[in-house]
Scaffold this motif. Sequence first.
Motif, PDB file in Angstrom:
ATOM      1  N   VAL A  18       0.866  -1.173   0.000  1.00 31.23           N
ATOM      2  CA  VAL A  18       0.000   0.000   0.000  1.00 31.23           C
ATOM      3  C   VAL A  18       0.904   1.225   0.000  1.00 31.23           C
ATOM      4  O   VAL A  18       1.695   1.409   0.930  1.00 31.23           O
ATOM      5  CB  VAL A  18      -0.921   0.015   1.243  1.00 31.23           C
ATOM      6  CG1 VAL A  18      -1.765   1.274   1.278  1.00 31.23           C
ATOM      7  CG2 VAL A  18      -1.800  -1.230   1.280  1.00 31.23           C
ATOM      8  N   VAL A  19       0.802   2.035  -1.053  1.00 32.70           N
ATOM      9  CA  VAL A  19       1.610   3.251  -1.131  1.00 32.70           C
ATOM     10  C   VAL A  19       0.994   4.271  -0.183  1.00 32.70           C
ATOM     11  O   VAL A  19      -0.181   4.617  -0.308  1.00 32.70           O
ATOM     12  CB  VAL A  19       1.670   3.800  -2.570  1.00 32.70           C
ATOM     13  CG1 VAL A  19       2.480   5.093  -2.615  1.00 32.70           C
ATOM     14  CG2 VAL A  19       2.266   2.766  -3.515  1.00 32.70           C
ATOM     15  N   ILE A  20       1.804   4.748   0.775  1.00 34.91           N
ATOM     16  CA  ILE A  20       1.287   5.709   1.752  1.00 34.91           C
ATOM     17  C   ILE A  20       1.888   7.105   1.586  1.00 34.91           C
ATOM     18  O   ILE A  20       1.377   8.051   2.165  1.00 34.91           O
ATOM     19  CB  ILE A  20       1.449   5.189   3.197  1.00 34.91           C
ATOM     20  CG1 ILE A  20       2.897   4.860   3.517  1.00 34.91           C
ATOM     21  CG2 ILE A  20       0.562   3.972   3.415  1.00 34.91           C
ATOM     22  CD1 ILE A  20       3.125   4.434   4.957  1.00 34.91           C
ATOM     23  N   ALA A  21       2.950   7.228   0.767  1.00 34.94           N
ATOM     24  CA  ALA A  21       3.503   8.554   0.492  1.00 34.94           C
ATOM     25  C   ALA A  21       4.315   8.513  -0.801  1.00 34.94           C
ATOM     26  O   ALA A  21       4.923   7.497  -1.135  1.00 34.94           O
ATOM     27  CB  ALA A  21       4.388   9.032   1.633  1.00 34.94           C
ATOM     28  N   VAL A  22       4.294   9.632  -1.516  1.00 39.94           N
ATOM     29  CA  VAL A  22       5.098   9.833  -2.722  1.00 39.94           C
ATOM     30  C   VAL A  22       5.891  11.108  -2.509  1.00 39.94           C
ATOM     31  O   VAL A  22       5.307  12.172  -2.265  1.00 39.94           O
ATOM     32  CB  VAL A  22       4.224   9.947  -3.991  1.00 39.94           C
ATOM     33  CG1 VAL A  22       5.077  10.264  -5.207  1.00 39.94           C
ATOM     34  CG2 VAL A  22       3.421   8.681  -4.220  1.00 39.94           C
ATOM     35  N   ASN A  23       7.218  10.989  -2.540  1.00 43.31           N
ATOM     36  CA  ASN A  23       8.097  12.132  -2.291  1.00 43.31           C
ATOM     37  C   ASN A  23       7.718  12.863  -1.007  1.00 43.31           C
ATOM     38  O   ASN A  23       7.753  14.086  -0.927  1.00 43.31           O
ATOM     39  CB  ASN A  23       8.107  13.097  -3.476  1.00 43.31           C
ATOM     40  CG  ASN A  23       8.848  12.537  -4.658  1.00 43.31           C
ATOM     41  OD1 ASN A  23       9.704  11.672  -4.522  1.00 43.31           O
ATOM     42  ND2 ASN A  23       8.520  13.015  -5.840  1.00 43.31           N
ATOM     43  N   GLY A  24       7.326  12.095   0.006  1.00 42.10           N
ATOM     44  CA  GLY A  24       6.997  12.659   1.312  1.00 42.10           C
ATOM     45  C   GLY A  24       5.580  13.171   1.451  1.00 42.10           C
ATOM     46  O   GLY A  24       5.155  13.523   2.547  1.00 42.10           O
TER      47      GLY A  24
END
Length: 71
Positions: A18-24
């Motif tokens: 599960v992606v929870i952040a992209v570039n912070g």
Amino acid sequence: GVERDGPAARAGLKPGDVVIAVNGDPVRTQRDLARAVADQRPGSDVALLVRRDGRDEALNVHLTALAEKPE
């Protein structure tokens, strides 16, 4: 989902991640994820934070154009 040998799998994502952040920046919905990736240029590197098996894991991902295949 992560398609076998698809772009996400080649980037190091696994089924169930599960992606929870992209570039912070937090990702709360699929739309957030789609927008965050769409805002990047092919060839750029992106820092992902994923939840995998109950633990957070950092991944650095190199984005390619959808039609490109790695050598």
